[in-house]
Structures are given as structure tokens and as C-alpha cells.
Design an enzyme around this catalytic site. Structure first.
Site, PDB file in Angstrom:
ATOM      1  CD  GLU A  72      56.285   5.487  11.894  1.00 21.59           C
ATOM      2  OE1 GLU A  72      56.917   6.498  12.269  1.00 21.59           O
ATOM      3  OE2 GLU A  72      55.271   5.550  11.180  1.00 21.59           O
ATOM      4  CG  ASP A 140      44.328  11.480  21.759  1.00 20.43           C
ATOM      5  OD1 ASP A 140      44.094  11.406  22.980  1.00 20.43           O
ATOM      6  OD2 ASP A 140      45.270  12.151  21.300  1.00 20.43           O
ATOM      7  CG  ASP A 142      44.081  16.172  25.928  1.00 17.41           C
ATOM      8  OD1 ASP A 142      43.869  16.663  27.058  1.00 17.41           O
ATOM      9  OD2 ASP A 142      45.207  16.146  25.406  1.00 17.41           O
ATOM     10  NE  ARG A 193      50.524  16.793  32.476  1.00 14.18           N
ATOM     11  CZ  ARG A 193      51.233  17.830  32.043  1.00 14.18           C
ATOM     12  NH1 ARG A 193      51.701  17.846  30.791  1.00 14.18           N
ATOM     13  NH2 ARG A 193      51.516  18.845  32.832  1.00 14.18           N
ATOM     14  CG  HIS A 197      45.638   7.251  24.025  1.00  9.07           C
ATOM     15  ND1 HIS A 197      46.997   7.172  24.289  1.00  9.07           N
ATOM     16  CD2 HIS A 197      45.349   8.572  23.946  1.00  9.07           C
ATOM     17  CE1 HIS A 197      47.502   8.394  24.368  1.00  9.07           C
ATOM     18  NE2 HIS A 197      46.522   9.261  24.167  1.00  9.07           N
ATOM     19  CG  HIS A 364      52.676  11.617  30.667  1.00  9.15           C
ATOM     20  ND1 HIS A 364      53.320  12.810  30.918  1.00  9.15           N
ATOM     21  CD2 HIS A 364      51.759  11.884  29.705  1.00  9.15           C
ATOM     22  CE1 HIS A 364      52.801  13.754  30.163  1.00  9.15           C
ATOM     23  NE2 HIS A 364      51.853  13.214  29.406  1.00  9.15           N
TER      24      HIS A 364
END
Length: 455
Positions: A72, A140, A142, A193, A197, A364
């Protein structure tokens, strides 16, 4: 003139237009015109296809020719239209669709049991055959999840003062994935940003069940607090797990010393009170003594030594002196260091096969920066503020002029270094391993079939 020639010609005209108006200078920003040039000239479609095929694009009899078409892809368009369950049979199909739709973001999902674009046809048959069967183990991280321990920035903003928190995460997680779980093919990518990952691409990682993924994610889970929690980390047992002990001595303590200075963790009453609140001190004897020293020091300070370092050493001395009888005081030093430095994962992303993750080499839309790979062996040298932007890449294309036949467009830009690293350090070793695994599995099946026939 073919459609492809028209598209290529329009890209060249767009760059020529910038040259006429501003020389080689391209205005900063992010827009569909810049993105169209990027997708037309720089995005590495063939490399993404090779990666996502895992050797199944060859002629070996063990190749699964449907493998890539069951993956996908998801496109987010600039009008907030979200296109899930896109699938392609080849690199050229992927390239044509991206150039046509010009998505502001490309996400990659799992490999399904059937072509995801034809899922409705299978659903009508009544059999529940549409299910994810392979997916990289992903992480992930952040920066906004660290807002309670960084004072230079907040939210989506990052700078070189707080970026070391991402460096810590890469060092700690990468080492454990390799040493504790035996994974080899790991790709780290800047999110464009405020984060990073991680893609773990070994065959055994791609075939993990959701339960196994959750177990690995829980292995890394130490930070369990939130902005309002006094106790932000949770340890089990009387001593640190060997993995945590290795992270503490090899990475966290060193970086905590740097963060003491860059984040000025003890510089104000509001900041040091957050740390005092973390000390298990029912009668307030220790915290009161430290508070008294620091308030007095603030009034009479003439020391040339940094106040953050001085206060941290005072706190460590009191908690580790052996005089206090309160259980947990000695461990409190470790808890403070972990609270300020240990990786904070988005657990749900890692636990489930059907989670999407942004593709490497996307741009981004908020920063215009490309999601480039990060070398985990030199991650302390990575500078998020120096990552190439769309406008920078277009300027470099302008300066480079017309390319010679057979040359790569990206070789004339700052993106070239990132693509070469992606190929040499990640893609080529991965594909070599995939082919070896495929050959070994095929030989084993032939031998098994031969043995069955002999019976």
C-alpha cells in the site's frame, strides 16, 4: 511529442523561468510548482521500488512477482484529499502516478495478502482475505513529546540545542535493535521537521506479528509519564536491565551533561522545582536542604562554574551519599537522567502492521526540507537545519545547467550525497541479504520436495 516529453519539457521550462527572473536564486518556500520539478527530476523512484521489492523484482524462480503490487502507498494531496490503498506494478507506474497527482506527502503501508486497490472485489466474495502479511518494524520519535524537558523550543520547532535528544534516541534504539534483537538492515530517516523515523527491514522483522511487535516496543518502554506526572519513568527490579544499564552508561549520562548546559535545567526556580518534585522525600528533608542551598546560592553566587553543573553535582552527592534511608533515593539519579534523555516512542506506530509511515525522500510541506536518511554511526553530526530544501535543490539544478546524457539530476544537488548513502549503506546490503535468503529458502524447498518424492 509524448506525455512524458511534455512533462519533462515543462520541468525544464520551469527551471529556465527561474533562471531568467532571478539568476540561480529560487525563492524560499513550498509549493506545487517546486514539488513538480522535484518529482520530475530528483525523487528516486527506482531506489524506492528496489527497496520495497526486497529482491522479488528479479528472474529467480523464488521471486514473488506480485509482491510489490500488494504494497500500500498512500498519497496526501495539497487540497487535503487523502488517497489510501494505492498500488503499483512497477517503478514506472509509481513514478507516473506521483508525477500526475503531485502528492504533498507519500506514506508507505504494509504488504497485503491481495492487491489493496482491489480489496473491494475480494470483500464482496465474503472471504476475509484482505489482511496485512508483511510490514517493516517501524519507530516514530517526535520532538514535541519532549516539550516538558526542553526549554529552547516547543511544539514543532527544533534547533541544535534540543536536537541531541533525537541523536540519543537513534543511538540507544539502533544499538539495541542490532545487539539485542540481531537485526541488521535498519534505516533511519529525518522526518523533515521535528523527529526521526526508523525502518527495520530484515525478513524476520517484516514478518513479525502484531503481538511480537508490541513485545519489542514494550522492551524499549521506560518513559510512562506526561507533562503533569512527577514520576515519568518506571523501572522494574532492584537494578537496571542490562540494556538500560548499557544505555545509561554509554549514552544517556554523557548527553545529560550536555543538556545541563544547553537546556539550563537547573537555572531557575521553576525548572529545579520540577526535579525536586521527582525525589521520593516524604519528610522534605533533602529537598528542603537543596532548595535552601540553591536559593542562597542565587543571591550570593560568584562562582565561575556553571550553576547547572554545580546544582546537579550537589543533588547527586546528597542522593548517593548513603546517609538517606528512604528507599529509592539512589535510583532517583538514574530516574532523573532517564526522564530528560531516554527515547520517547509513539508506541502505537510500532505495535501494528497496518500503520502508515512517511516515505523517505518526501518533502515536508511545512519546512520544505527533504526526508533524508541519517547515518546512525555518525548521527551526532546530523544537522536538521542544514538539510536541503526544495528551493535549495532547484537553485542547484539551475546552477548545474543542462545535464549530460546518462548523468543523474540529483548528482548536481545536495540530494546526491543522501541517495548515495541510501544505496551503499542500506539498499545494496539489504538486497544482497534478500537474494541470499531467497536462494537458501528455494534450495531448502527443492531438497524437501526431493526427499518427499524419494519416500
Amino acid at each position: 511529442m509524448t506525455g512524458e516529453q511534455v512533462s519533462k519539457g515543462s520541468d525544464d521550462m520551469m527551471i529556465d523561468e527561474y533562471e531568467q527572473k532571478q539568476g540561480s536564486v529560487v525563492p524560499e518556500g513550498f509549493n506545487s510548482h517546486y514539488l513538480k520539478v522535484y518529482y520530475g527530476k530528483l525523487f528516486p523512484y527506482a531506489d524506492i521500488f528496489k527497496w520495497m521489492s526486497y529482491g522479488n523484482d528479479g528472474k529467480h524462480p523464488a521471486c514473488d512477482q506480485s509482491y510489490f503490487s500488494r504494497r500500500e502507498f498512500s498519497f496526501t494531496l495539497d487540497n487535503d484529499v487523502y488517497l489510501r490503498f494505492q498500488s503499483f506494478n512497477s517503478a514506472s507506474e509509481l513514478e507516473s502516478s506521483v508525477k500526475e497527482k503531485c502528492p504533498v506527502k507519500i506514506d508507505i503501508g504494509p504488504v497485503y495478502s491481495v492487491d489493496p486497490s482491489k480489496r473491494h472485489a475480494y470483500a464482496q466474495s465474503g472471504d476475509n482475505v484482505f489482511t496485512p502479511v508483511e510490514r517493516e518494524l517501524i519507530f516514530d520519535i517526535d520532538m514535541s513529546d519532549y516539550d516538558d524537558v526542553r526549554y529552547c523550543c516547543s511544539g514543532a520547532d527544533v534547533c541544535l540545542e534540543c536536537w541531541p535528544l533525537m541523536t540519543i534516541a537513534i543511538k540507544v534504539i539502533d544499538t539495541a535493535l542490532r545487539d539485542d534483537f540481531g537485526f541488521s538492515h535498519i534505516l533511519w530517516v529525518y522526518s523533515g521537521r521535528r523527529g526521526v523515523h526508523c525502518w527495520v527491514c530484515d525478513g524476520k522483522a517484516r514478518r513479525l506479528t502484531n503481538e511480537q511487535r508490541a513485545a519489542i516496543a514494550d522492551y524499549f518502554r521506560v518513559y510512562k509519564g506526561n507533562e503533569n506526572s512527577q514520576k515519568k519513568v518506571s523501572f522494574t527490579g532492584h537494578a537496571l536491565h542490562p540494556f538500560l544499564s548499557r544505555a545509561y552508561t554509554g549514552v544517556l549520562t554523557e548527553f545529560f551533561k550536555k543538556l545541563l548546559l544547553s537546556q539550563k535545567i537547573f537555572s531557575t526556580e521553576e525548572r529545579y522545582e520540577k526535579i525536586l518534585d521527582m525525589i521520593p522525600d516524604p519528610d522534605q528533608s533533602i529537598t528542603s536542604e537543596l532548595r535552601g542551598r540553591w536559593q542562597e546560592k542565587r543571591q550570593t553566587s560568584s562562582s565561575k562554574e556553571d550553576i547547572n553543573v554545580v546544582r546537579w553535582e550537589q543533588l547527586k552527592t546528597m542522593l548517593q551519599s548513603g546517609k538517606p534511608k528512604v528507599q529509592g533515593l539512589r535510583r532517583c539519579v538514574e530516574e532523573i537522567v532517564f526522564s530528560f534523555t531516554y527515547p520517547r516512542l509513539d508506541m502505537e506506530v510500532s505495535k501494528h502492521m497496518n500503520h502508515l509511515l512517511k516515505a523517505p525522500f518526501c518533502v515536508h510541506p511545512k519546512t520544505g526540507r527533504v526526508c533524508v536518511p541519517i547515518d546512525p554511526n555518525h548521527c551526532e553530526d546530523f544537522d536538521p537545519t542544514a538539510v536541503p530544501t526544495l528551493s535549495t535543490l532547484l537553485e542547484q539544478l539551475n546552477i548545474g545547467g543542462l545535464r549530460a546524457e546518462g548523468d543523474n539530476e540529483w548528482d548536481r544537488t545536495a540530494l546526491g550525497q543522501s541517495i548515495r548513502f541510501f544505496r551503499s549503506s542500506f539498499l545494496q546490503p539489504l538486497l544482497k541479504s534478500c537474494k541470499e535468503e531467497m536462494e537458501s529458502s528455494y534450495t531448502a524447498r527443492l531438497q524437501q520436495s526431493k526427499n518427499s518424492f524419494n519416500w
